[in-house]
Motif scaffolding. Sequence first.
Motif, short mmCIF file in Angstrom:
data_model
loop_
_atom_site.label_atom_id
_atom_site.label_comp_id
_atom_site.label_asym_id
_atom_site.label_seq_id
_atom_site.Cartn_x
_atom_site.Cartn_y
_atom_site.Cartn_z
N ASP A 222 35.53 -9.52 63.10
CA ASP A 222 35.72 -8.15 62.61
C ASP A 222 37.14 -7.99 62.10
N ARG A 224 39.20 -6.49 58.29
CA ARG A 224 38.90 -5.72 57.06
C ARG A 224 38.67 -6.58 55.82
N GLY A 247 37.82 -9.21 67.16
CA GLY A 247 38.01 -8.22 66.10
C GLY A 247 39.42 -7.70 66.19
N ASN A 263 39.73 -2.46 64.07
CA ASN A 263 38.71 -3.38 64.60
C ASN A 263 39.19 -3.80 65.98
#
Length: 281
Positions: A222, A224, A247, A263
């Motif tokens: 996770d 971006r 993440g 995240n």
Amino acid sequence: MAADLHTHSTASDGRSTPAELVQEAKAAGLRVFALTDHDSWDGLDEARQAAADDGPKVLAGAEISTQSGPLSVHLLAYGDLRGDAAVQDMCAQTITSRASRVEAMARRVAAGEGLDEKVLLAQLAAATPPGATPGRPHLADALVAMDIVMARDDAFIRLLADAGPYYVHYGAPSTAQAVAAVRAAGGVAVLAHPRGRHGAGVLSDSRIADLAEVGLAGLEVDHRDHDDSARYGLRMLARDLDLITTGSSDYHGSGKKNRLGENTTDAAAMERIESLLNVEW
Ligand code: AMP
Ligand code: ZN
Ligand code: FE
Ligand code: FE
């Protein structure tokens, strides 16, 4: 119980000091965050002091620059590996190479864009915090200071991209070598944004499987820079190879759009990382 396992401070190319990062992590409601400056653990003491007893827990880490053939690959190394000579030598060499590389890029930008080289080099020095691991974001800040671009983002798009005319490579250890060194030092190695945007491409599933053989512990899923299908593919691969999935935000302070805690890493993954770390944190 949120944990954000990838952040940068002024010890590399983030815009917040380690102490500021701690306050920001607290405000974002994080229970744990990992300080993962490029090739450096230098911000760790300041962050831990600022966190004291009531702040978020600071997981020691770094984002190690590596290369797999023509690919530039970032490897997150968790654990306080400051006492490990092999890891520290590896990072020190990379920092030396990064310093001459960012200056070489500045010279190329100056020549290509008709800027005064001396002025740009002076702005670059001013934009690089003392002791920080040098990187393109500092050169971007120098170009902002000279009013050539509006923000870091514009500098990357117009002048500093991987595939751009001014890009210069720097020397870094092979990914497999870095994974093995981190593992031997008692750290936990996790591939950073393995399917993120990269000029030259990304590691294939089979190359990631090879890294798992030499001690890779996890994949940052996770992030971006990963779309839904990249995340799905990485989750399936992690399941097949029994790798941890994490993440994180890859926060750089005001230097990038990434927000702290955008995240996060779940409790099961945190438990696996903590049990693998045979260093105090
Ligand atoms: P370098 O490590 O010198 O190759 O520079 C790469 C660093 O620049 C990474 O840490 C990225 O987070 C940062 N970076 C890449 N693209 C951008 C962008 N468009 N805007 C701001 N920072 C960026
Ligand atoms: Zn960075
Ligand atoms: Fe990275
Ligand atoms: Fe990063």
